[in-house]
Design a protein around this motif. Structure first.
Motif, PDB file in Angstrom:
ATOM      1  N   PHE A 125       1.054  -1.100  -0.045  1.00 42.61           N
ATOM      2  CA  PHE A 125      -0.050   0.114  -0.017  1.00 42.61           C
ATOM      3  C   PHE A 125       0.932   1.208  -0.053  1.00 42.61           C
ATOM      4  N   THR A 126       0.704   1.970  -0.955  1.00 44.87           N
ATOM      5  CA  THR A 126       1.329   3.415  -0.775  1.00 44.87           C
ATOM      6  C   THR A 126       0.518   4.443  -1.253  1.00 44.87           C
ATOM      7  N   PRO A 127       0.852   5.615  -0.805  1.00 42.76           N
ATOM      8  CA  PRO A 127       0.125   6.925  -1.478  1.00 42.76           C
ATOM      9  C   PRO A 127       0.110   6.964  -2.872  1.00 42.76           C
ATOM     10  N   PRO A 128      -0.958   8.005  -3.266  1.00 49.64           N
ATOM     11  CA  PRO A 128      -0.969   7.973  -4.987  1.00 49.64           C
ATOM     12  C   PRO A 128       0.437   8.454  -5.423  1.00 49.64           C
ATOM     13  N   ILE A 129       0.630   7.961  -6.728  1.00 51.15           N
ATOM     14  CA  ILE A 129       2.125   8.189  -7.145  1.00 51.15           C
ATOM     15  C   ILE A 129       1.766   9.006  -8.521  1.00 51.15           C
ATOM     16  N   PRO A 130       1.913  10.137  -8.501  1.00 52.38           N
ATOM     17  CA  PRO A 130       2.125  11.097  -9.639  1.00 52.38           C
ATOM     18  C   PRO A 130       3.189  10.479 -10.892  1.00 52.38           C
ATOM     19  N   ASP A 131       2.871  10.622 -11.923  1.00 51.01           N
ATOM     20  CA  ASP A 131       3.585  10.438 -12.815  1.00 51.01           C
ATOM     21  C   ASP A 131       5.120  10.705 -12.944  1.00 51.01           C
ATOM     22  N   ASP A 132       5.323  11.927 -12.403  1.00 52.21           N
ATOM     23  CA  ASP A 132       6.816  12.436 -12.478  1.00 52.21           C
ATOM     24  C   ASP A 132       7.477  12.032 -10.993  1.00 52.21           C
ATOM     25  N   GLN A 133       6.599  11.154 -10.442  1.00 52.71           N
ATOM     26  CA  GLN A 133       7.595  10.563  -9.120  1.00 52.71           C
ATOM     27  C   GLN A 133       7.735   9.023  -9.415  1.00 52.71           C
ATOM     28  N   VAL A 134       7.553   8.529 -10.557  1.00 49.51           N
ATOM     29  CA  VAL A 134       8.014   7.204 -11.062  1.00 49.51           C
ATOM     30  C   VAL A 134       9.314   7.340 -11.409  1.00 49.51           C
ATOM     31  N   ILE A 135      10.429   7.099 -10.938  1.00 53.27           N
ATOM     32  CA  ILE A 135      11.654   7.398 -10.906  1.00 53.27           C
ATOM     33  C   ILE A 135      12.629   6.029 -11.253  1.00 53.27           C
ATOM     34  N   ASP A 136      13.359   6.192 -12.062  1.00 54.89           N
ATOM     35  CA  ASP A 136      14.275   5.068 -12.291  1.00 54.89           C
ATOM     36  C   ASP A 136      15.111   4.530 -11.166  1.00 54.89           C
ATOM     37  N   LEU A 137      15.153   3.289 -10.877  1.00 54.05           N
ATOM     38  CA  LEU A 137      15.978   2.954  -9.550  1.00 54.05           C
ATOM     39  C   LEU A 137      17.726   3.505  -9.900  1.00 54.05           C
ATOM     40  N   ASP A 138      18.307   3.341 -10.913  1.00 56.20           N
ATOM     41  CA  ASP A 138      19.548   3.698 -11.217  1.00 56.20           C
ATOM     42  C   ASP A 138      19.614   5.386 -10.858  1.00 56.20           C
ATOM     43  N   ASP A 139      18.609   6.069 -11.159  1.00 54.53           N
ATOM     44  CA  ASP A 139      19.133   7.726 -10.989  1.00 54.53           C
ATOM     45  C   ASP A 139      18.834   7.641  -9.356  1.00 54.53           C
ATOM     46  N   GLN A 140      18.104   6.989  -8.587  1.00 53.67           N
ATOM     47  CA  GLN A 140      18.033   6.961  -7.259  1.00 53.67           C
ATOM     48  C   GLN A 140      19.349   6.696  -6.581  1.00 53.67           C
ATOM     49  N   LEU A 141      19.641   5.429  -6.934  1.00 51.98           N
ATOM     50  CA  LEU A 141      20.859   4.833  -6.456  1.00 51.98           C
ATOM     51  C   LEU A 141      22.128   5.733  -6.501  1.00 51.98           C
ATOM     52  N   ALA A 142      22.263   6.444  -7.716  1.00 49.63           N
ATOM     53  CA  ALA A 142      23.287   7.401  -8.074  1.00 49.63           C
ATOM     54  C   ALA A 142      23.555   8.242  -6.840  1.00 49.63           C
ATOM     55  N   VAL A 143      22.115   9.056  -6.556  1.00 46.91           N
ATOM     56  CA  VAL A 143      22.286  10.035  -5.573  1.00 46.91           C
ATOM     57  C   VAL A 143      22.490   9.652  -4.218  1.00 46.91           C
ATOM     58  N   MET A 144      21.922   8.555  -3.936  1.00 53.96           N
ATOM     59  CA  MET A 144      22.275   7.595  -2.576  1.00 53.96           C
ATOM     60  C   MET A 144      23.789   7.530  -2.353  1.00 53.96           C
ATOM     61  N   THR A 145      24.251   6.883  -3.615  1.00 55.76           N
ATOM     62  CA  THR A 145      25.651   6.341  -3.490  1.00 55.76           C
ATOM     63  C   THR A 145      26.687   7.860  -3.342  1.00 55.76           C
ATOM     64  N   ALA A 146      26.127   8.799  -4.020  1.00 60.88           N
ATOM     65  CA  ALA A 146      26.988  10.357  -3.868  1.00 60.88           C
ATOM     66  C   ALA A 146      26.907  10.601  -2.408  1.00 60.88           C
ATOM     67  N   LEU A 147      25.635  10.561  -1.753  1.00 59.41           N
ATOM     68  CA  LEU A 147      25.611  10.909  -0.264  1.00 59.41           C
ATOM     69  C   LEU A 147      26.191  10.104   0.545  1.00 59.41           C
ATOM     70  N   ARG A 148      26.478   8.783   0.280  1.00 57.62           N
ATOM     71  CA  ARG A 148      27.494   7.855   0.994  1.00 57.62           C
ATOM     72  C   ARG A 148      28.707   8.407   0.863  1.00 57.62           C
ATOM     73  N   ASP A 149      29.331   8.629  -0.323  1.00 55.67           N
ATOM     74  CA  ASP A 149      30.493   8.986  -0.679  1.00 55.67           C
ATOM     75  C   ASP A 149      30.883  10.368  -0.060  1.00 55.67           C
ATOM     76  N   GLU A 150      29.866  11.127   0.019  1.00 56.64           N
ATOM     77  CA  GLU A 150      30.175  12.525   0.883  1.00 56.64           C
ATOM     78  C   GLU A 150      30.207  12.328   2.500  1.00 56.64           C
ATOM     79  N   GLY A 151      30.118  11.075   2.905  1.00 55.82           N
ATOM     80  CA  GLY A 151      29.895  10.880   4.239  1.00 55.82           C
ATOM     81  C   GLY A 151      28.552  11.192   5.096  1.00 55.82           C
ATOM     82  N   LYS A 152      27.704  11.736   4.174  1.00 56.06           N
ATOM     83  CA  LYS A 152      26.520  12.142   4.966  1.00 56.06           C
ATOM     84  C   LYS A 152      25.481  10.742   5.465  1.00 56.06           C
TER      85      LYS A 152
END
Length: 306
Positions: free
Chosen positions: A137-164
Motif C-alpha cells: 500500500f502506497t500513497p498515490p504516485i504522480p507520473d513525475d514520481q515514477v523514477i528509475d532505480l539507477d537515478d535514485q541509487l546514484a544520488v544515494m551513493t553520492a551521499l554515502r561517498d560524501e559521508g552524509k
C-alpha cells in the motif's frame, strides 16, 4: 530493577546491520508521535529503551513532521552508540489527504537526507533506506514520481561517498528491484511482512543469501483496517496460552525464529508494551509450536475499492 534486565533484548541474539553487530530487537520510533503533547514522556520512553539495551532505532523525518527525529536528538547521547536508521522517498504532508506524499526524485532524496541530518542533529546517519513504491500500500504516485532505480541509487551513493550517510538500505521493494540494487552495496531491506503476510519469502531468501538485514514492518499485520492480524490467528492465540505470553509476543517471536536475518523494530508509545516487546527475545518456540505457526496461511491484504 536488577542489572540483568539490561540484557533482556540480547536474549534474542544479535544480528548484523551495516557491518555492525546489533541486538536483534530494536525500536521503531514512529509511534513516538503519539506523545507529541508530552515531549518529556517521549524522551523518557526512548531513554528507557536505550537503558534496556536497544541499540538500533528506526525513524524518518516524515514521522510527525520532524517531531520524532527531534525526540531522538534530545534523548540520545554520543556514548549510547546507537545505530540510527532513517529513510527518504516520502515527505510529511500534514494538510493533504495522506499524512505523507511521495518524494522520489533524486533532488528530493538529497533534500530528505539533509532534513534528517538537521532534525537528528548529526553529521552522518548510519543507514538511510530508500523507500520505494514498488509493492504494498502506497500513497498515490504522480507520473513525475515514477523514477528509475539507477537515478535514485546514484544520488544515494553520492551521499554515502560524501559521508552524509553510512550505508544504503531499501524499503517497499520487489525482488527484481533488490537484485538490480545489490551492486550498490545494499545493507538491509524493510518490507511489510508478518506471519500472515509472507508474500516476500523469496525476497527474504535473497537477503539471507546476500547477508542483508531483513527488517519487517507491520510485523503483526493489522496496521490498516483491511490487513489480517497475526493476533487474531487461533494458532497464535493457542501458542500464547501455552507459553504464558501475549499473542503479539508470539507473532514477534516467530519472526525471530523464522530467519536469522531478521531484525525487529516494534514500535510503541507505552513503557509496558516496550518491555513486552523486548522480552520477546527470551521466548523459545518448540518444534511443535513452530510447525503450527508455520502452517498458518499467508493472506494478502484486500485493499478497499474506491
Amino acid at each position: 530493577m536488577t542489572s540483568e534486565t539490561t540484557h533482556v533484548p540480547h536474549l534474542g541474539g544479535t544480528g548484523e546491520l551495516a557491518g555492525r553487530t546489533v541486538a536483534r530487537i530494536g525500536y521503531g520510533a514512529m509511534q513516538l508521535e503519539r506523545l507529541r503533547d508530552d515531549r518529556s514522556a517521549a524522551v523518557a520512553l526512548l531513554r528507557h529503551a536505550i537503558d534496556l539495551g536497544v541499540d538500533h532505532v528506526d525513524t524518518a523525518e516524515f514521522y510527525g513532521n520532524g517531531f520524532v527525529n527531534s525526540v531522538i536528538r534530545d534523548a540520545l547521547r554520543p556514548e549510547d552508540d546507537v545505530s540510527i536508521v532513517s529513510k527518504v522517498g516520502a515527505v510529511s504532508d500534514p494538510g493533504g489527504p495522506f499524512p505523507m506524499r511521495v518524494a522520489q526524485r533524486p533532488e528530493e532524496l538529497r533534500a530528505g537526507v539533509e532534513a534528517n541530518l538537521a532534525t537528528l542533529g548529526v553529521e552522518r546517519i548510519p543507514v538511510v533506506n530508500l523507500r520505494r513504491m514498488d509493492v504494498g500500500f502506497t500513497p498515490p504516485i504522480p507520473d513525475d514520481q515514477v523514477i528509475d532505480l539507477d537515478d535514485q541509487l546514484a544520488v544515494m551513493t553520492a551521499l554515502r561517498d560524501e559521508g552524509k550517510i553510512g550505508a544504503i538500505g531499501l524499503s517497499n521493494v520487489s525482488l527484481d528491484v533488490l537484485r538490480r540494487a545489490l551492486p550498490a552495496g545494499i545493507v538491509c531491506v524493510q518490507n511489510a511482512y508478518s506471519l500472515v503476510a509472507r508474500e516476500d519469502e523469496e525476497l527474504l531468501k535473497l537477503c539471507a543469501a546476500e547477508q542483508l538485514a531483513w527488517v519487517p514492518f507491520f510485523p503483526l499485520g493489522g496496521a490498516l483496517p483491511w490487513m489480517p492480524k497475526v493476533t487474531d490467528e487461533p494458532a497464535v492465540i493457542a501458542a500464547a496460552e501455552r507459553l504464558g505470553c501475549t499473542p503479539a509476543q508470539v507473532g514477534l517471536a516467530w519472526l525471530l525464529h523464522h530467519s536469522p536475518q531478521t531484525l525487529l523494530i516494534p514500535g510503541t508509545a507505552t513503557t509496558s508494551h516496550l518491555e513486552a516487546n523486548l522480552a520477546v527475545g527470551a521466548i523459545t518456540l518448540d518444534g511443535e509450536t513452530l510447525a503450527a505457526l508455520d502452517a498458518v496461511p499467508t493472506r494478502p491484504a484486500t485493499l478497499p475499492h474506491h
